[in-house]
Design an enzyme around this catalytic site. Structure first.
Site, PDB file in Angstrom:
ATOM      1  NE  ARG A 182      35.035  23.142  75.757  1.00 21.74           N
ATOM      2  CZ  ARG A 182      34.163  23.219  77.575  1.00 21.74           C
ATOM      3  NH1 ARG A 182      34.575  21.905  78.300  1.00 21.74           N
ATOM      4  NH2 ARG A 182      33.497  24.651  77.974  1.00 21.74           N
ATOM      5  CE1 TYR A 236      32.106  23.606  69.457  1.00 27.31           C
ATOM      6  CE2 TYR A 236      33.011  22.921  70.976  1.00 27.31           C
ATOM      7  CZ  TYR A 236      32.652  23.371  70.271  1.00 27.31           C
ATOM      8  OH  TYR A 236      32.446  24.940  71.374  1.00 27.31           O
ATOM      9  CE  LYS A 248      39.290  26.739  75.758  1.00 28.35           C
ATOM     10  NZ  LYS A 248      37.847  27.049  75.537  1.00 28.35           N
ATOM     11  CG  HIS A 256      39.236  29.267  79.938  1.00 32.43           C
ATOM     12  ND1 HIS A 256      38.583  28.969  79.753  1.00 32.43           N
ATOM     13  CD2 HIS A 256      39.435  29.345  78.798  1.00 32.43           C
ATOM     14  CE1 HIS A 256      37.508  28.999  79.094  1.00 32.43           C
ATOM     15  NE2 HIS A 256      38.221  28.816  78.161  1.00 32.43           N
ATOM     16  CB  SER A 270      33.459  27.443  78.358  1.00 36.95           C
ATOM     17  OG  SER A 270      34.518  26.815  78.344  1.00 36.95           O
ATOM     18  CB  CYS A 288      31.298  33.102  81.670  1.00 35.99           C
ATOM     19  SG  CYS A 288      29.487  32.819  81.740  1.00 35.99           S
ATOM     20  CG  ASP A 303      39.579  30.803  74.739  1.00 39.39           C
ATOM     21  OD1 ASP A 303      38.639  30.975  75.366  1.00 39.39           O
ATOM     22  OD2 ASP A 303      39.438  29.523  74.203  1.00 39.39           O
ATOM     23  NE  ARG A 363      32.191  28.376  70.758  1.00 39.33           N
ATOM     24  CZ  ARG A 363      32.648  29.041  71.881  1.00 39.33           C
ATOM     25  NH1 ARG A 363      33.435  29.832  71.837  1.00 39.33           N
ATOM     26  NH2 ARG A 363      32.154  27.962  72.846  1.00 39.33           N
TER      27      ARG A 363
HETATM   28  P1  GTP Z   1      34.792  30.398  75.215  1.00 34.82           P
HETATM   29  O1  GTP Z   1      34.993  30.898  73.506  1.00 34.82           O
HETATM   30  O2  GTP Z   1      33.585  30.125  75.206  1.00 34.82           O
HETATM   31  O3  GTP Z   1      35.909  30.586  75.952  1.00 34.82           O
HETATM   32  O4  GTP Z   1      33.660  32.055  75.734  1.00 34.82           O
HETATM   33  P2  GTP Z   1      34.153  33.608  75.888  1.00 34.82           P
HETATM   34  O5  GTP Z   1      33.974  33.775  77.026  1.00 34.82           O
HETATM   35  O6  GTP Z   1      34.921  33.156  74.930  1.00 34.82           O
HETATM   36  O7  GTP Z   1      33.045  34.632  75.576  1.00 34.82           O
HETATM   37  P3  GTP Z   1      31.996  35.233  74.696  1.00 34.82           P
HETATM   38  O8  GTP Z   1      32.768  36.840  74.707  1.00 34.82           O
HETATM   39  O9  GTP Z   1      31.962  34.844  73.599  1.00 34.82           O
HETATM   40  O10 GTP Z   1      30.234  35.498  75.102  1.00 34.82           O
HETATM   41  C1  GTP Z   1      29.774  34.511  75.316  1.00 34.82           C
HETATM   42  C2  GTP Z   1      28.441  35.318  75.684  1.00 34.82           C
HETATM   43  O11 GTP Z   1      28.042  35.951  76.988  1.00 34.82           O
HETATM   44  C3  GTP Z   1      27.826  36.303  74.218  1.00 34.82           C
HETATM   45  O12 GTP Z   1      26.116  36.134  74.276  1.00 34.82           O
HETATM   46  C4  GTP Z   1      27.498  37.116  75.061  1.00 34.82           C
HETATM   47  O13 GTP Z   1      27.262  38.048  73.956  1.00 34.82           O
HETATM   48  C5  GTP Z   1      27.802  37.622  76.290  1.00 34.82           C
HETATM   49  N1  GTP Z   1      27.813  39.166  76.718  1.00 34.82           N
HETATM   50  C6  GTP Z   1      29.419  38.593  76.778  1.00 34.82           C
HETATM   51  N2  GTP Z   1      29.976  40.083  78.027  1.00 34.82           N
HETATM   52  C7  GTP Z   1      28.796  39.960  78.474  1.00 34.82           C
HETATM   53  C8  GTP Z   1      28.401  41.435  79.172  1.00 34.82           C
HETATM   54  O14 GTP Z   1      28.995  42.145  79.557  1.00 34.82           O
HETATM   55  N3  GTP Z   1      27.595  41.433  80.025  1.00 34.82           N
HETATM   56  C9  GTP Z   1      26.598  40.500  79.202  1.00 34.82           C
HETATM   57  N4  GTP Z   1      24.952  41.081  79.977  1.00 34.82           N
HETATM   58  N5  GTP Z   1      26.282  39.431  78.353  1.00 34.82           N
HETATM   59  C10 GTP Z   1      27.639  39.189  77.743  1.00 34.82           C
HETATM   60  C1  SPV Z   2      35.779  27.070  74.869  1.00 36.01           C
HETATM   61  O1  SPV Z   2      34.658  26.268  75.731  1.00 36.01           O
HETATM   62  O2  SPV Z   2      35.836  27.893  76.630  1.00 36.01           O
HETATM   63  C2  SPV Z   2      35.469  27.602  73.922  1.00 36.01           C
HETATM   64  C3  SPV Z   2      35.329  27.075  72.670  1.00 36.01           C
HETATM   65  O3  SPV Z   2      36.333  28.533  73.584  1.00 36.01           O
HETATM   66  S1  SPV Z   2      36.069  25.778  72.424  1.00 36.01           S
HETATM   67  O4  SPV Z   2      37.624  25.858  71.914  1.00 36.01           O
HETATM   68  O5  SPV Z   2      35.523  24.952  71.588  1.00 36.01           O
HETATM   69  O6  SPV Z   2      36.105  25.075  73.589  1.00 36.01           O
HETATM   70 MN    MN Z   3      36.784  29.239  75.970  1.00 42.33          MN
END
Ligand code: GTP
Ligand code: SPV
Ligand code: MN
Length: 625
Positions: free
Chosen positions: A89, A228, A237, A257, A279, A281, A304, A408
């Protein structure tokens, strides 16, 4: 013209052929399509119907163009590598063009809508020459919702069409609803890469100039220059958070979110939990968590986005408007997120900016402990774990990860083996607890319970997190990310806080979700994670539920309630008591250092910050002494 084969064909005044626009297409839609075609001048216009044949035609075309590589090892699945400049983004190119600047507030880029439209109209002029313009009718949330949230995305990118088909309910059924006269959002997208006659295409066309623009009063979206996800899949979003947050403010609901999960205790008692993390996290991971504690079960509702509204019983109900998962690939593996692995294994998925294996599969950092001996990296280069080729020469890719950190997977949520039945309910699920969380090395304990709704809103409003690769720019910089919505609030952030406060005031306090603040990412002195995370986060969920039911001990601290010595179930967990104490510790000095940062944050937003949140800051300052 193979793409139009399925639909009716009608020549129009512009000379562009509109293919597949069925009889009865709403006049307002048809005239918007024609107007847009007149400006952008595509070779053809195709209405998306959502059929299997259409999917085959689209993906064949993408393979032929070199955008997609068909995977040998996963059914109906594809690999794509973007232009290296179009990977995330673009927050600095994202605008909220409200009529008045004050309605966008200090946290959004703003430009006068008339000025912005002048700039973008000249960018759109002829921008689809040599390409096909697709018209994607879509619905965010179930078709049979009381007020289905409809939209139409116009795009000149087949990659976007394929991705929108995974991520949203789209095609004929959405169009039929639009044709009944229901309101819908206009979402215009172009990659901004016209093709002159005879000019050969590239695998990932895009434009160096990018604009991601929301016009909140008009409920319209204009996007230019990027292919993207968050910039181009406009149902996600742009609509479901930026535009929807404005609708939610006006209509008394919340567009957030957040993931949504169903948690079943060994007793059979069910709780639904929503969680907002910035994002990359941890939302996808928590939403699909496999509990490590016996007898507990998690089922997925969303990873999400959550739309939340009060039900007639006074409880807050959440639905997931999406139809797919657009998850961060790196770090996703059988050990960390087995349910995501089971989801993508079934196929029907698109993988972007990961690495390709020699036998036609995908790989990324964290998928397995040992990388394959040879890969093609996301930039198309040879990649080996050692960074050396067979002759011992250093590869150009040496020292770099094989996959982009924001690579992704895009996969149907209905393939998730632990999807909850309630995902399909139009009313959603009643939320018992809301978690706010961020990525902080210090200061923020593993879990803290708020004192009440207003204090919980303060926690959300002052949420901070280290930036990630999900947006362009520096990674690892701590910034305030209120409710994990900093890049997604479609209006003035202070007004958004007031809306949260008002939602609580208008409700029966005993039925409001309890609010918690979590941090899976706190570090020890050596830089290691204090908490193992992933499946072990079920232990935190257990404590949350026990707090809701008045069954777990807690210590009252200046920042809220944290687990007492034996509050968290650490049975069988490989964590020392010292580590555990450090994970939940409230360090008054660290928090005193946080106070001026919060003050500065509120000052940045300005007068619109509700006085109740200033009061919360004063109260926190007093409690810290
Ligand atoms: P968006 O799709 O961008 O909104 O992200 P999201 O919040 O769904 O994040 P996602 O669950 O994909 O995690 C992002 C990164 O954080 C990945 O590389 C995970 O492996 C890492 N991660 C997720 N949960 C944990 C956790 O409990 N501990 C640690 N150390 N890392 C984590
Ligand atoms: C984020 O960035 O929070 C995502 C990926 O979930 S995107 O849909 O590209 O915004
Ligand atoms: Mn997101």
């Amino acid at each position: 013209r193979a793409l139009g084969a399925a639909g009716a064909s009608s020549p129009v005044s512009t000379g562009v052929r509109v293919l597949g626009a069925p009889d009865g297409t709403a006049p307002e839609l048809l005239s918007w399509v024609l107007e847009t075609a007149e400006l952008t001048r595509p070779d053809a216009v195709v209405f998306i119907d959502g059929s299997d044949d259409e999917w085959t035609r689209l993906t064949d075309k993408l393979v032929e163009a070199g955008t997609f590589t068909r995977l040998a090892n996963k059914p109906n699945s594809f690999y794509a590598a973007s232009d290296p400049t179009d990977v995330a983004r673009v927050e600095d190119r994202t605008y909220i063009c409200s009529v008045e600047k004050k309605d966008a507030g200090a946290t959004n880029n703003w430009m006068d809508p008339v000025a912005m439209k002048a700039i973008m109209t000249s960018l759109y002029d002829g921008c689809m020459v040599g390409r096909t313009m697709y018209v994607i009718p879509f619905c965010m949330g179930p078709y049979d919702a009381e007020n289905p949230k409809l939209g139409v995305e116009i795009t000149d990118s087949e990659y976007v069409v394929a991705s929108m088909r995974v991520m949203t309910r789209s095609g004929r059924q959405a169009l039929d609803l639009i044709n009944t006269g229901l309101p819908w959002v206009k979402a215009l997208h172009s990659i901004g890469a016209p093709l002159a006659p005879g000019q050969s295409d590239v695998a990932w066309p895009c434009n160096d100039t990018k604009y991601i623009v929301q016009f909140p009063e008009e409920r319209a979206i204009w996007s230019f220059g990027s292919g993207y996800g968050g910039n181009a899949l406009l149902g996600k979003k742009c609509f479901s958070l930026r535009i929807a947050s404005v609708m939610a403010r006006d209509e008394g609901w919340l567009a957030e979110h957040m993931l949504i999960l169903k948690l079943t205790a060994p007793t059979g008692k069910v709780h639904y939990i929503a969680a907002a993390f910035p994002s990359a996290c941890g939302k996808t991971n928590l939403a699909m968590l496999e509990p490590t504690i016996p007898g507990w079960k998690v089922e997925t509702l969303g990873d999400d986005i959550a739309w939340m509204t009060f039900g007639e019983d006074g409880r807050l109900y959440a639905v997931n408007p999406e139809y797919g998962l657009f998850g961060v690939a790196p770090g996703t593996g059988w050990k960390t997120n087995p349910n995501a692995m089971r989801t993508i294994e079934q196929g029907n998925s698109v993988f972007t900016n990961v690495a390709l294996t020699d036998d036609g599969d995908v790989w990324w950092e964290g998928l397995s402990d040992e990388p394959p001996a040879h890969l093609t990296d996301w930039k198309g280069r040879d990649w080996t774990p050692s960074g050396l080729d067979a002759d011992g020469n250093e590869l150009e890719s040496a020292g770099e990860p094989s996959s982009h950190p924001n690579s992704r997977f895009c996969t149907p949520i209905t393939q998730c083996p632990i999807i909850a039945d309630e995902y399909f309910d139009t009313t959603g699920v009643p939320i018992s607890a809301i978690l706010f969380g961020g990525r902080r090395k210090t200061t923020i304990p593993l879990v803290t319970e708020s004192r009440d709704w207003q204090h919980g809103v303060f926690m959300g409003a002052t949420l901070s997190s280290e930036t990630t690769a999900a947006a362009t720019g520096a990674v690892g910089v701590v910034r305030r990310d209120p409710m994990a919505m900093l890049p997604f609030i479609g209006y003035n952030a202070g007004d958004y806080f007031s809306h949260w406060i008002d939602m609580g005031k208008g409700a029966d306090a005993s039925k409001l979700p309890s609010i918690f603040y979590v941090n899976w990412f706190r570090r020890d002195a050596d830089g290691g994670f204090l908490w193992p995370g992933f499946g072990e986060n079920s232990r935190v969920l257990k404590w949350v539920v026990a707090r809701l039911e008045g069954e777990a001990g807690a210590v009252e601290t200046p920042i809220g309630y944290v687990p007492d010595a034996d509050g968290l179930d650490v049975d069988g967990l490989d964590v020392t008591p010292e580590q555990m104490a450090a994970a939940v510790a409230v360090d008054a000095d660290e928090w005193r250092a946080e106070l001026p940062l919060i003050e500065e944050w509120f000052d940045t937003i300005g007068d619109s910050v509700p006085s109740s949140l200033r009061d919360e800051l004063d109260a926190l300052r007093l409690r810290l002494g």
